[in-house]
Design an enzyme around this catalytic site. Structure first.
Site, PDB file in Angstrom:
ATOM      1  N   ASP A  77     -23.207  -5.499  14.164  1.00  0.00           N
ATOM      2  CA  ASP A  77     -23.291  -5.058  12.768  1.00  0.00           C
ATOM      3  C   ASP A  77     -22.780  -3.622  12.754  1.00  0.00           C
ATOM      4  OD1 ASP A  77     -24.002  -4.004  10.315  1.00  0.00           O
ATOM      5  OD2 ASP A  77     -25.967  -4.957  10.263  1.00  0.00           O
ATOM      6  N   SER A  81      -7.359   0.051   1.953  1.00  0.00           N
ATOM      7  CA  SER A  81      -6.980  -0.960   0.949  1.00  0.00           C
ATOM      8  C   SER A  81      -6.108  -0.303  -0.100  1.00  0.00           C
ATOM      9  CB  SER A  81      -8.242  -1.499   0.274  1.00  0.00           C
ATOM     10  OG  SER A  81      -7.918  -2.305  -0.841  1.00  0.00           O
ATOM     11  N   TYR A 118     -16.256  -0.059  -3.955  1.00  0.00           N
ATOM     12  CA  TYR A 118     -15.227  -0.472  -2.990  1.00  0.00           C
ATOM     13  C   TYR A 118     -14.091   0.554  -2.941  1.00  0.00           C
ATOM     14  CZ  TYR A 118     -11.808  -3.505  -0.636  1.00  0.00           C
ATOM     15  OH  TYR A 118     -10.886  -4.033   0.246  1.00  0.00           O
ATOM     16  N   LYS A 146     -12.938   2.945   0.226  1.00  0.00           N
ATOM     17  CA  LYS A 146     -11.604   2.834   0.843  1.00  0.00           C
ATOM     18  C   LYS A 146     -10.805   4.135   0.690  1.00  0.00           C
ATOM     19  CE  LYS A 146     -12.056  -1.397   2.354  1.00  0.00           C
ATOM     20  NZ  LYS A 146     -12.070  -1.703   3.800  1.00  0.00           N
TER      21      LYS A 146
HETATM   22  N1  LIG Z   1      -8.023  -9.616   1.504  1.00  0.00           N
HETATM   23  C1  LIG Z   1      -7.476  -8.596   0.865  1.00  0.00           C
HETATM   24  O1  LIG Z   1      -6.715  -8.771  -0.092  1.00  0.00           O
HETATM   25  C2  LIG Z   1      -7.746  -7.177   1.339  1.00  0.00           C
HETATM   26  C3  LIG Z   1      -7.019  -6.153   0.726  1.00  0.00           C
HETATM   27  C4  LIG Z   1      -7.242  -4.855   1.128  1.00  0.00           C
HETATM   28  C5  LIG Z   1      -8.140  -4.563   2.138  1.00  0.00           C
HETATM   29  N2  LIG Z   1      -8.849  -5.577   2.734  1.00  0.00           N
HETATM   30  C6  LIG Z   1      -9.785  -5.201   3.785  1.00  0.00           C
HETATM   31  O2  LIG Z   1      -9.513  -5.936   4.957  1.00  0.00           O
HETATM   32  C7  LIG Z   1     -10.720  -6.096   5.706  1.00  0.00           C
HETATM   33  C8  LIG Z   1     -10.917  -7.555   6.047  1.00  0.00           C
HETATM   34  O3  LIG Z   1     -11.039  -8.283   4.836  1.00  0.00           O
HETATM   35  P1  LIG Z   1     -10.764  -9.859   4.721  1.00  0.00           P
HETATM   36  O4  LIG Z   1      -9.981 -10.075   3.498  1.00  0.00           O
HETATM   37  O5  LIG Z   1     -10.296 -10.390   6.016  1.00  0.00           O
HETATM   38  O6  LIG Z   1     -12.260 -10.352   4.394  1.00  0.00           O
HETATM   39  P2  LIG Z   1     -13.219 -11.344   5.159  1.00  0.00           P
HETATM   40  O7  LIG Z   1     -14.434 -11.405   4.325  1.00  0.00           O
HETATM   41  O8  LIG Z   1     -12.516 -12.616   5.503  1.00  0.00           O
HETATM   42  O9  LIG Z   1     -13.510 -10.590   6.538  1.00  0.00           O
HETATM   43  C9  LIG Z   1     -14.414  -9.535   6.650  1.00  0.00           C
HETATM   44  C10 LIG Z   1     -15.197  -9.722   7.938  1.00  0.00           C
HETATM   45  O10 LIG Z   1     -16.092  -8.633   8.089  1.00  0.00           O
HETATM   46  C11 LIG Z   1     -17.315  -9.154   8.591  1.00  0.00           C
HETATM   47  N3  LIG Z   1     -18.443  -8.280   8.275  1.00  0.00           N
HETATM   48  C12 LIG Z   1     -19.105  -8.150   7.096  1.00  0.00           C
HETATM   49  N4  LIG Z   1     -20.132  -7.291   7.244  1.00  0.00           N
HETATM   50  C13 LIG Z   1     -20.105  -6.859   8.532  1.00  0.00           C
HETATM   51  C14 LIG Z   1     -20.900  -5.964   9.288  1.00  0.00           C
HETATM   52  N5  LIG Z   1     -21.960  -5.350   8.752  1.00  0.00           N
HETATM   53  N6  LIG Z   1     -20.574  -5.766  10.588  1.00  0.00           N
HETATM   54  C15 LIG Z   1     -19.518  -6.401  11.147  1.00  0.00           C
HETATM   55  N7  LIG Z   1     -18.727  -7.265  10.495  1.00  0.00           N
HETATM   56  C16 LIG Z   1     -19.026  -7.486   9.192  1.00  0.00           C
HETATM   57  C17 LIG Z   1     -17.465 -10.524   7.905  1.00  0.00           C
HETATM   58  O11 LIG Z   1     -18.375 -11.354   8.618  1.00  0.00           O
HETATM   59  C18 LIG Z   1     -16.043 -11.026   7.929  1.00  0.00           C
HETATM   60  O12 LIG Z   1     -15.761 -11.781   9.092  1.00  0.00           O
HETATM   61  C19 LIG Z   1     -11.838  -5.500   4.854  1.00  0.00           C
HETATM   62  O13 LIG Z   1     -12.121  -4.177   5.282  1.00  0.00           O
HETATM   63  C20 LIG Z   1     -11.239  -5.498   3.460  1.00  0.00           C
HETATM   64  O14 LIG Z   1     -11.814  -4.519   2.635  1.00  0.00           O
HETATM   65  C21 LIG Z   1      -8.669  -6.875   2.341  1.00  0.00           C
END
Ligand SMILES: NC(=O)c1ccc[n+]([C@@H]2O[C@H](COP(=O)([O-])OP(=O)(O)OC[C@H]3O[C@@H](n4cnc5c(N)ncnc54)[C@H](O)[C@@H]3O)[C@@H](O)[C@H]2O)c1
Length: 256
Positions: A68, A147, A160, A164
């Site tokens: 975590d 992001s 959020y 970021k």
């Molecule tokens: N998908 C998008 O469009 C997008 C755009 C910009 C930024 N992001 C960023 O990319 C990253 C990954 O996002 P994603 O889209 O793959 O989402 P996702 O929800 O598929 O993956 C996020 C992962 O983080 C894990 N997680 C959550 N809380 C946690 C904790 N306390 N400790 C450890 N792990 C934890 C979750 O279990 C999950 O596997 C994030 O930081 C998100 O903000 C995503």
């Protein structure tokens, strides 16, 4: 695919699903020595086991470590696992969450939970990795997941966007602090990437089609496209790049 990560040990947080999973697999495809896959649970969506399974199938050493990122001691223990493989070379602080309700009246409890993961967890990861790199006198690359929400504000993602935006400046400040030790720190700003987070977060899910239409490349990004950018930032091909916020967004942040 290539050997540009040969000899490098990489840790990816939040790597059992979505973008983190794609980063871990991309690192293995580009020849990393070991890929440490970390997540708060082994079974979010795609899962830790299937992710390490794919990496093993490529002949790359791997380990799943439950962490975590909001717990300082757990993050320190995660980075210690890398010592077994010779120490961390690339730290990707990717774990992050969105909120179901993140408008101007975001609840304090939700706000604090998000910050503890998206901001505190990123700092803890960078600190632990930098400590190990410095003690081993190794150069390294630390990559913080920001992001497009950290560059542009949106009324539906107050906490959020705040987190970021903080990550972007954290990368710049850490780049200054750690550069003299040969440690590079960069932020990555994905645009709209087709993951569970994008498809299921209220507000963002409804906005996804609008993002796609506004994106110059006229499509959502694939998690693997973030993985490829991170392979470059982790590799020696980016050896003079530090303190940047790299947009991987199909051009979305460049247009109005
Ligand atoms: N998908 C998008 O469009 C997008 C755009 C910009 C930024 N992001 C960023 O990319 C990253 C990954 O996002 P994603 O889209 O793959 O989402 P996702 O929800 O598929 O993956 C996020 C992962 O983080 C894990 N997680 C959550 N809380 C946690 C904790 N306390 N400790 C450890 N792990 C934890 C979750 O279990 C999950 O596997 C994030 O930081 C998100 O903000 C995503």
């Amino acid at each position: 695919m290539s050997d540009i990560l040969t000899g490098k040990v990489i840790i990816v947080t939040g790597a059992a699903s979505g973008i983190g999973r794609a980063i871990a697999i991309a690192a293995a495809q580009h020849g990393a020595k070991a890929v440490i896959v970390s997540d708060v649970t082994e079974t979010p969506r795609e899962g830790g086991g299937p992710t390490t399974g794919e990496i093993e199938a490529l002949g790359i050493a791997t380990r799943f470590v439950r962490t975590d990122v909001s717990k300082h001691s757990e993050v320190d223990a995660l980075v210690e696992v890398a010592a077994e493989f010779g120490g961390v070379d690339i730290m990707v602080c990717n774990a992050g969450i969105t909120l179901r309700s993140d408008g101007a009246d975001v609840a304090e409890v939700d706000y604090r939970r998000l910050m503890s993961i998206n901001l505190d967890g990123v700092l803890f990861g960078a600190q632990a990795a930098a400590r190990q790199m410095k003690s081993q006198k190794k150069p390294g690359s630390i990559i913080l997941m920001a992001s497009m929400g950290g560059i542009r504000g949106a009324g539906m993602t107050i906490a959020y966007s705040t987190s970021k935006g903080g990550v972007v400046l954290m990368a710049k400040a850490l780049a200054d602090a750690l550069g003299p030790d040969g440690i590079r720190v960069n932020a990555v700003c994905p645009g709209a990437i087709d993951t569970h987070l994008l498809r299921t977060t209220p507000g963002i899910a409804e906005a996804a089609e609008g993002f796609r239409r506004r994106t110059p490349l006229r499509r959502l990004g694939k998690p693997s496209e973030i993985g490829d950018a991170i392979v470059w930032l982790g590799s020696d091909l980016s050896s003079y790049v530090t303190g940047i916020a790299l947009f991987v967004d199909g051009g979305l942040l460049s247009v109005i």
